[in-house]
Design a protein around this motif. Structure first.
Motif, PDB file in Angstrom:
ATOM      1  N   VAL A 151       5.710 -10.957  -1.336  1.00 50.62           N
ATOM      2  CA  VAL A 151       7.345 -10.638  -1.230  1.00 50.62           C
ATOM      3  C   VAL A 151       7.485  -9.365  -2.082  1.00 50.62           C
ATOM      4  N   VAL A 152       6.974  -9.168  -3.318  1.00 53.94           N
ATOM      5  CA  VAL A 152       7.152  -8.092  -4.314  1.00 53.94           C
ATOM      6  C   VAL A 152       6.634  -6.670  -3.547  1.00 53.94           C
ATOM      7  N   PHE A 153       5.351  -6.967  -2.938  1.00 55.49           N
ATOM      8  CA  PHE A 153       4.762  -6.045  -2.502  1.00 55.49           C
ATOM      9  C   PHE A 153       5.551  -5.485  -1.224  1.00 55.49           C
ATOM     10  N   MET A 154       5.955  -6.526  -0.279  1.00 58.08           N
ATOM     11  CA  MET A 154       6.669  -6.069   0.690  1.00 58.08           C
ATOM     12  C   MET A 154       8.048  -5.708   0.686  1.00 58.08           C
ATOM     13  N   GLN A 155       8.635  -5.656  -0.802  1.00 57.09           N
ATOM     14  CA  GLN A 155       9.998  -5.206  -1.125  1.00 57.09           C
ATOM     15  C   GLN A 155       9.726  -3.702  -1.031  1.00 57.09           C
ATOM     16  N   CYS A 156       8.320  -3.162  -1.211  1.00 52.25           N
ATOM     17  CA  CYS A 156       8.348  -1.694  -1.221  1.00 52.25           C
ATOM     18  C   CYS A 156       7.780  -1.155   0.259  1.00 52.25           C
ATOM     19  N   LYS A 200      -2.274 -12.928   5.420  1.00 48.92           N
ATOM     20  CA  LYS A 200      -3.117 -11.896   6.462  1.00 48.92           C
ATOM     21  C   LYS A 200      -2.317 -10.517   6.847  1.00 48.92           C
ATOM     22  N   MET A 201      -1.012 -10.927   7.030  1.00 51.51           N
ATOM     23  CA  MET A 201      -0.266  -9.874   7.552  1.00 51.51           C
ATOM     24  C   MET A 201      -0.090  -8.544   6.163  1.00 51.51           C
ATOM     25  N   LEU A 202       0.024  -9.247   4.846  1.00 51.00           N
ATOM     26  CA  LEU A 202       0.379  -8.620   3.797  1.00 51.00           C
ATOM     27  C   LEU A 202      -0.898  -7.527   3.637  1.00 51.00           C
ATOM     28  N   GLU A 203      -2.147  -8.286   3.800  1.00 51.35           N
ATOM     29  CA  GLU A 203      -3.496  -7.607   3.872  1.00 51.35           C
ATOM     30  C   GLU A 203      -3.527  -6.515   4.637  1.00 51.35           C
ATOM     31  N   VAL A 244      -1.172  -4.772   6.093  1.00 46.01           N
ATOM     32  CA  VAL A 244      -0.226  -3.765   5.489  1.00 46.01           C
ATOM     33  C   VAL A 244      -0.725  -2.924   4.357  1.00 46.01           C
ATOM     34  N   SER A 245      -1.390  -3.729   3.625  1.00 45.24           N
ATOM     35  CA  SER A 245      -1.998  -3.216   2.391  1.00 45.24           C
ATOM     36  C   SER A 245      -3.100  -2.134   2.851  1.00 45.24           C
ATOM     37  N   ARG A 246      -3.958  -2.326   3.872  1.00 45.54           N
ATOM     38  CA  ARG A 246      -4.913  -1.589   4.547  1.00 45.54           C
ATOM     39  C   ARG A 246      -4.422  -0.488   5.101  1.00 45.54           C
ATOM     40  N   GLU A 247      -3.273  -0.584   5.665  1.00 49.59           N
ATOM     41  CA  GLU A 247      -2.658   0.397   6.369  1.00 49.59           C
ATOM     42  C   GLU A 247      -2.097   1.355   5.353  1.00 49.59           C
ATOM     43  N   ILE A 248      -1.349   0.994   4.423  1.00 51.94           N
ATOM     44  CA  ILE A 248      -0.938   1.935   3.247  1.00 51.94           C
ATOM     45  C   ILE A 248      -2.046   2.613   2.724  1.00 51.94           C
ATOM     46  N   ALA A 249      -3.215   2.113   2.467  1.00 56.19           N
ATOM     47  CA  ALA A 249      -4.347   2.701   1.947  1.00 56.19           C
ATOM     48  C   ALA A 249      -4.836   3.838   2.654  1.00 56.19           C
ATOM     49  N   ASP A 250      -4.764   3.388   3.902  1.00 59.01           N
ATOM     50  CA  ASP A 250      -5.322   4.606   4.911  1.00 59.01           C
ATOM     51  C   ASP A 250      -4.290   5.831   4.957  1.00 59.01           C
ATOM     52  N   LEU A 251      -3.116   5.430   4.561  1.00 59.65           N
ATOM     53  CA  LEU A 251      -2.043   6.530   4.874  1.00 59.65           C
ATOM     54  C   LEU A 251      -2.183   7.384   3.380  1.00 59.65           C
ATOM     55  N   GLN A 252      -2.486   6.619   2.419  1.00 61.27           N
ATOM     56  CA  GLN A 252      -2.836   7.579   1.208  1.00 61.27           C
ATOM     57  C   GLN A 252      -3.921   8.198   0.891  1.00 61.27           C
TER      58      GLN A 252
END
Length: 1522
Positions: free
Chosen positions: A876-881, A971-974, A976-984
């Protein structure tokens, strides 16, 4: 009054003291109007009760911020104790002998040698504003010089004070300053003669008195004439009232004039033996007792006097003749006059008198005649001439009168001789600065005619001073457009009228002198009758116990004069017979001294008395002459702009840095300083600009705190702060306050800050209390939680033990009953009972196992739930960002709701289990009673168990669903994290690409700037290195371009890709206000085209930011360059047509270039064996006339090679005379470059040429070089010396302009850096250059020197010298400017020095000591940033500032000024801990110090004409055949 509010508890006041004049005390309680007594605490702790009245309150002390103020008029309370205290603090605590008092400079004699008058101090004050620097005599001199050159108006510096106060020394340093700044950096013969006049006038006009060892016994006014360029071209001296009575009489512990003792001390010199001084004791030199002054060498002083006479053009024989006359005066004093006759009414001189013989021989007169007329006088009675003998006393008086007259004539002749030597030889002076060194107000136990004239002169000067001060105050109010009323000041016109008015004291004295039997007593009686009986004068009184004296109430003090000798001193007569004898002297100088007496009706130094009454009546008296000369002086002063210096004598013991308050106050009253204070206090003494007021008192203002709104804020806030509108006034640029209002504002400011501090403290204390309460509350809750947990666990354990005991008891009782039942029911029942017991126990164990399983499940489920909750919370904390924050929050709420429902079911399950156990127990009990009911109960229980099992299954299913949902969310959060890492990662890659493009753009931009700087040639100002604080250090760049008449000539195109974007130096010089419109139009067109090129290039640069290949920009630049080259070809053609009709100056330049081409063509057409040597010489002449700034654009070494080949060309022909002549011509032209070059880069070219052409002539060891046939060794040596001189001059010119920004001439000052009160507004200066501008200037110099192939060693040495110039000038400015010694300035200076260090290291110049030369400035900046309170701080300062002397450290700490409320002033005790007992070094750094230069010997390369790239435009290809 508002000032009554300041008489509060703890306020500082001043009370009279018999010893210290004024002492400070503190109020022990508040003063209320109507109280008649004040309780005061003295500095020693004693308490004094003083009776006061509302109109007689003790003076208030100034705020601490004004402690040691360098301008007395800036004090809030202007009164005598404040002035005295401020002078004492500056003199004793700060060792500052100079203090401003409005327009007056107060100079206190330190009786010690201070290192504040060197040439480095003159350089530091030269060109600086008077308000920016610390008070100094040089500052007054600079202000006079600046005003003279700017306004073209004559100036006067009036130096006054009593004997021993340092007037002569101040005048000497003033003249020295003018000689340096007006001599164009090197002292010429005029400045040398001006300075040489000082030792001569000191020898013949100064003497030792009880108050001063070198007291000037005359007044002098020296007019120093200046030419159009501000250089000294002549001088003139006027003297006033020489004390001739000192020649024949000296009081105890006093001496005659120095020249007498200098001659006596030098009696053993060979040339002095003819003076017959011998070992005799002379009456005119031994009356005062001890003849020697400690620390003075009379022999050395005479040698200095003789050298000065030589400088002024007085030949040795005339000097000896002068010394013979002075020695004759000494012998005349030893002439023994004896009385004769019955009643001693006659006198005679022995014919064998050795003194008279020596006197006669030295002066070349008849001894017998002199002996006769010294003892007789001639009278005219009834038309007959009678000779009457004189008494012994009359003869002695006649002898003394003759001695005084001779010395007076000698003094006058010397002054005239000095004036003739100082007279201008270069025409009329455009303006002058007069230095008046005149006696101050004098009062002794016995005052005579000399003191009367001196005090009369001071009355006139004081009147002029008062009116000038009043005039300046009036101008200040008018300039600020104030509504002002006339200020009343004490005008001493009544006292002046008493002395010089009609029937005044001088008129009555002259009238009495004309009487045949006039006497001092008759004159005094006339004074009584005229000014006491007839019309009583307020400034004249009669003593009670004397009838031969009178009292005059002067402006400074009340003086009683004794009338004895007034008439004789006013007449100052000498008998005509004695003068006639001197006229007939065989000595030319003696005859010259007295021949003028027969042609003039008056004598400047007295009158000649003869037997004819008509002649005597037409002689001018000394008083009349003095009045006339004084009136001429006043007219001169009134026609000039005066500057005042008041010298103060701090003690009568001549002890260094000893302060006597009584003597100081007496002199302050006498010299007019307190009168200046009174005039200032009568108006608005405190004057603050709106910016300064806003910076200091912004805490009292309301509204928007912006500096640009300072005037409006001040006008809005002051009526609320000061209720009386008469206590302040608003001007155009300043706000004016009356005395005491600044102290009131300081009190209000302190109260406001106190209230704010209390509020801040309360908030901080509340915050700390809340923090402490929160910590205690948290600790208490934690303890309670742990305590309650412990108690709960203990209670649970007790309940568990109790329950187990009950179970055991129940089971035990059941066993007993069962045993009893078995005993009764026999074996079957026992078996049944045992079986049933076994079944029950088995069931019981199952129940226990099930309960344990349920408990474990509950713990495991709880742990799983917590784990899931943690993962869910992290998700939830990560999803808030992320973008899905809102949806995640909604799902989190839903999950929390579902989690709470599971917990409720779990609680219900626990309740049902307990209920089930109770039902089981009840069923067991009922079975014993009723087996049927037991069966029924079992059936019900089984049904209920099935229901509970179903509910349990449903709960498990819900739990599994929740777990699956949580896994899906994870699984959804993971994902999203991989997508953000690719964007970064993609973003980082884009950033790297952008930074690469940015670096490439910066590199290309720097390359463009470097190429452009190489094509810029900078013009510098020439003359004496006066750096005006109002001028910018930047210089105007002039960019070269190709010569219009030579399209193929080499231009800076080889250095810059944009050759045609800048006009040539020749074109810039031609285009002026006097040029035709065509030229100016072409210049403006070229500049516009230059700006168009710059804009186009900037556009190209911006377009290249998005390109990935930097080669695109280079291609664009190349195409742009070719395009502009084509356009410049067309421009050259147009310029050629325009120059044909241009100004004569431009045509002259064209003729020069055409003439060179003509000679080159002629040389090219002639045969090598039959060359026209005159054409070669003309070629060299015109080739050396090529502009050095144009030659800089040529390849390195090309001008040197061409000049050398031209000389070799002539030498090959065998004509040695022609070769020597050509070499001499080259030397003359290069020397002309050195003299006339005011262009910095011209110097670079000249230095390079002279340094590189010498090795060609000095090195012929190679087989390829044929030795010269002509002997050019002397010319080569002269050329080498000239190159060294030019190299040093190059560094001096460059170092003149280099200073670290924020030091001299910096921009806006800080808030508390206030200008001196009453100072005139200066014109707005240009913006101060930034450090980047200085670095760009140094970079241009470094690039030009590098382009000219200067050796690396020379580069390091050159920049070491430049950094020394920068460090010395900056540190000297810091030591002399109070506004530079603060924390913010230290940070700014340190940052700028760091930039300069990085610049030097970036170019590899640190090895030569360039960075080390900045160490003193770095340590000074660190000193401003260090702590200045404890002993550890003092030790750290001493260890850190090793490159600074203790005197420099103390000076910086003394000048340190806090500019904020968080900073504090450095205490005196801390400064004393820094001071060292060792001999201090020089205060300022030597700006003119030059380091030794080592010129490395680099053998020249073998010169091959075939390999030399000679531009075709020069048309000197014939040199290839050399």
């Amino acid at each position: 009054m508002a000032t009554l509010e300041l008489y509060s508890k703890g306020a500082s006041v001043w009370i009279p003291d018999p010893d210290a004049v004024w002492v400070s005390a503190q109020l022990l309680n508040d003063y209320k109007p109507g109280e008649k007594q004040l309780s005061l605490q003295l500095p020693n702790g004693n308490v004094r009760h003083t009776k006061v009245s509302p109109s007689d309150l003790p003076p208030l002390g100034n705020p601490d911020i004004l402690e040691g103020e360098n301008d007395l008029t800036a004090l809030s309370f202007l009164h005598e104790p404040a002035v005295l205290h401020n002078l004492r603090v500056r003199f004793l605590d700060y060792n500052s002998i100079y203090t401003y008092c409005g327009i007056v400079l107060v100079a206190i004699n330190p009786y010690d040698h201070l290192p504040i008058y060197g040439e480095e101090v003159i350089d530091a004050y030269s060109g600086q504003d008077m308000t920016d620097m610390e008070p100094h005599i040089f500052s007054v001199a600079e202000d006079a010089y600046r005003t003279m050159t700017r306004e073209e108006k004559n100036q006067s510096i009036i130096i006054s004070g009593e004997s021993g106060s340092g007037k002569t020394v101040s005048a000497k340093f003033t003249m020295r300053y003018f000689a340096v700044v007006g001599g164009a950096s090197q002292q010429t013969s005029v400045e040398e003669r001006v300075l040489a006049s000082n030792p001569i006038m000191e020898s013949i006009g100064n003497a030792k008195t009880t108050r001063n060892d070198n007291s000037s016994r005359f007044g002098k006014y020296i007019e120093i004439g200046f030419g159009k360029n501000g250089d000294i071209i002549g001088a003139n001296m006027r003297t006033y009232l020489l004390e001739k009575s000192r020649v024949v009489f000296q009081a105890s512990a006093e001496r005659n004039y120095h020249i007498f003792y200098q001659l006596c001390a030098s009696r053993d010199l060979p040339e002095m033996r003819s003076l017959k001084l011998g070992e005799a004791s002379f009456r005119y030199t031994n009356q005062g007792g001890d003849m020697q002054i400690p620390g003075t060498d009379d022999v050395a002083d005479l040698e200095r006097t003789r050298n000065a006479f030589t400088i002024l053009g007085v030949k040795a024989d005339q000097q000896l003749e002068l010394f013979r006359i002075i020695s004759a005066i000494l012998h005349l004093g030893n002439v023994n006059i004896q009385a004769s006759g019955r009643s001693s009414d006659k006198s005679y001189i022995d014919a064998e008198d050795i003194s008279l013989t020596n006197f006669s021989k030295l002066l070349g007169v008849e001894g017998s005649q002199m002996a006769h007329w010294l003892c007789h006088r001639r009278l005219t009675v009834g038309g007959e001439m009678l000779v009457k003998p004189m008494t012994g006393q009359q003869a002695v008086e006649a002898r003394d009168a003759l001695a005084k007259h001779i010395y007076g004539q000698l003094f006058t002749w010397t002054v005239e001789r000095l004036n003739s030597a100082l007279r201008s030889q270069r025409g009329q002076a455009k303006s002058f600065i007069g230095v008046l060194d005149i006696y101050g107000f004098e009062t002794f136990e016995r005052n005579s005619f000399e003191q009367f004239c001196i005090n009369y002169a001071n009355e006139k000067l004081q009147q002029q001073f008062n009116r000038h001060v009043f005039h300046l105050e009036q101008e200040e109010y008018i300039r600020e457009e104030l509504a002002w009323s006339r200020i009343e000041f004490s005008d001493n016109q009544q006292c002046i009228n008493l002395i010089e008015g009609q029937l005044g004291m001088f008129d009555l004295l002259d009238e009495e002198c004309r009487m045949p039997k006039g006497s001092d007593e008759n004159w005094v009686r006339k004074l009584y009758d005229q000014h006491l009986t007839s019309v009583p004068h307020p400034h004249f009184r009669k003593p009670r116990m004397s009838t031969s004296a009178f009292i005059v109430l002067h402006f400074a003090d009340t003086v009683q004069y004794e009338s004895e000798g007034f008439l004789d001193k006013n007449r100052d007569t000498v008998f005509e017979e004695l003068i006639n004898i001197l006229k007939a002297s065989q000595s030319e100088l003696v005859a010259e001294l007295f021949q003028q007496l027969g042609n003039t009706p008056s004598v400047a130094n007295g009158s000649v008395r003869s037997g004819k009454r008509t002649t005597r009546e037409h002689k001018l008296t000394v008083g009349c002459q003095f009045r006339q000369s004084l009136q001429m002086l006043m007219d001169t002063l009134n026609s000039t702009t005066p500057h005042y210096v008041r010298c103060i004598k701090p003690n009568d013991l001549k002890e260094p840095f000893m302060f006597d308050p009584k003597r100081t106050v007496q002199q302050l009253r006498a010299c007019g300083v307190l009168e200046t204070i009174r005039i200032s206090a009568a108006g608005y003494p405190s004057r603050w600009t709106y910016e300064e007021f806003f910076s200091r008192y912004h805490v009292l203002l309301h509204g928007t705190q912006r500096v640009d709104q300072a005037p409006a804020l001040c006008r809005k806030a002051l009526p609320h702060l000061i209720t009386d509108p008469d206590q302040y006034c608003f001007g155009k640029t300043k706000v004016f306050f009356r005395a005491g209002q600044v102290a009131l504002l300081e009190k209000l400011r302190a109260e406001r800050l106190h209230v704010a501090a209390v509020i801040v403290q309360s908030r901080i204390r509340g915050w700390l209390a809340r923090i402490r309460y929160t910590k205690v509350l948290w600790a208490t809750v934690t303890l309670q939680r742990y305590s309650r947990g412990t108690l709960a666990r203990r209670l649970a354990l007790t309940l568990r033990y109790t329950k187990a005991a009950l179970v055991i008891q129940k089971t035990f009782r059941m066993a007993i009953v069962r045993q009893l039942f078995l005993m009764i029911r026999q074996a079957t029942i026992i078996i049944q009972a045992f079986t049933r017991g076994t079944i029950v126990r088995r069931r019981y164990r199952e129940l226990l196992s099930e309960k344990a399983a349920v408990l474990l499940q509950a713990r495991v489920r709880g742990w799983l739930a917590r784990q899931a909750y943690r993962r869910l919370r992290a998700a939830v904390v990560f999803m808030q960002c992320c973008v899905r924050r809102k949806a995640a929050r909604r799902e989190l709420l839903q999950l929390k709701t579902e989690a709470r429902s599971v917990e409720r079911y779990r609680e219900l399950n626990k309740g049902m289990e307990v209920k089930l156990m109770q039902l089981q127990l009840r069923a067991d009990q009922e079975v014993g009673d009723d087996p049927r009911s037991l069966i029924y109960f079992r059936s019900c229980s089984s049904k209920e168990l099935q229901v509970l099992q179903k509910e349990k299954d449903s709960l498990y299913k819900e739990k599994e669903d929740l777990s699956a949902l949580l896994l899906e969310k994870e699984k959804m959060l993971e994902a999203v994290s991989r997508e953000i890492a690719d964007l970064q990662a993609e973003l980082d890659e884009e950033r790297r690409k952008y930074q690469g493009l940015l670096r490439e753009f910066t590199r290309l931009e720097q390359r463009y700037d470097n190429l452009r700087e190489m094509s810029l040639l900078t013009e510098r100002n020439k003359g004496h290195k006066r750096t005006d604080s109002s001028q910018s250090l930047s210089f105007e760049p002039i960019s070269p371009s190709p010569t219009p008449l030579s399209p193929q000539s080499p231009t800076p195109q080889s250095l810059s890709p944009f050759p045609s974007s800048f006009p040539s130096p020749e074109l810039v010089r031609r285009v002026s206000v006097t040029s035709p419109p065509l030229e100016r139009g072409f210049s403006s067109w070229s500049l516009e085209s230059s700006s168009m090129v710059s804009k186009s290039l900037e556009t190209r640069y911006k377009d290249s930011k998005g390109k990935k290949k930097p080669l695109f920009l280079e291609n664009q630049l190349r195409s742009q360059r070719s395009q502009w080259e084509e356009e410049m070809e067309a421009l050259r053609c147009q310029l050629s047509q325009a120059i044909s009709g241009s100004s004569p100056a431009a045509q002259g330049q064209v003729w020069c270039l055409s003439n060179i081409n003509f000679h080159y063509n002629k040389l090219q057409q002639t045969n090598l064996t039959a060359l026209d040597h005159s054409a070669i010489a003309d070629c060299v002449f015109h080739a050396s006339d090529i502009r050095a700034d144009s030659a800089l654009s040529l390849p390195p070494g090309l001008p040197t090679n061409v000049l050398f080949l031209c000389i070799r060309h002539i030498d090959c022909s065998g004509d040695q005379a022609r070769a020597i002549h050509t070499m001499s011509l080259l030397w003359i032209k290069i020397h002309k470059w050195k003299k006339d070059s005011s262009f910095l880069f011209c110097f670079l070219f000249f230095v390079f040429c002279s340094l590189n052409i010498c090795p060609y002539f000095q090195s012929f060891d190679s087989d390829d070089l044929v030795p010269l046939m002509a002997d050019l060794s002397d010319l080569i040596r002269n050329l080498s010396d000239l190159s060294i001189q030019a190299y040093q001059q190059l560094l001096r010119i460059t170092g003149t302009h280099e200073t670290i920004p924020s030091l001299p001439g910096s921009g806006a000052k800080l808030g508390m850096s206030r200008k001196r009160a009453g100072s005139e507004p200066r014109p707005t200066a240009a913006d101060t250059p930034t450090m980047m501008a200085v670095l760009r200037e140094l970079g241009a110099l470094h690039m030009a020197m590098t382009h000219q192939a200067f050796h690396a060693t020379l580069l390091e040495q050159a920049f070491r010298q430049l950094t020394h110039y920068i460090c010395a000038a900056s540190l000297n400015s810091m030591l002399l400017r109070k506004d530079m010694c603060c924390l913010s300035r230290g940070l700014q200076i340190r940052y700028n020095v760091t930039l300069l260090e990085d610049w030097l290291r970036g170019r590899g110049l640190q090895a030569g000591g360039a960075v080390a030369a900045l160490e003193p400035l770095i340590q000074a900046a660190q000193l401003l940033q260090m702590g200045k309170k404890t002993a550890d701080n003092a030790q750290a300062i001493v260890q850190t500032c090793a490159a600074l002397s203790s005197q420099q450290i103390v000076k910086i700490l003394t000048l340190y000024t806090p500019h904020c409320d968080l900073d504090e002033k450095v205490t005196i005790n801390f400064i004393r801990t820094i001071q060292s007992d060792s001999q201090p070094r020089q205060l300022l750094m030597d700006v003119r110090r030059e380091f030794p230069v080592i010129f490395p010997h680099v053998p020249p390369p073998v010169l091959s004409a075939e390999q030399l790239v000679i531009p075709e435009s020069l048309k000197i290809s014939f040199l290839r055949r050399v």
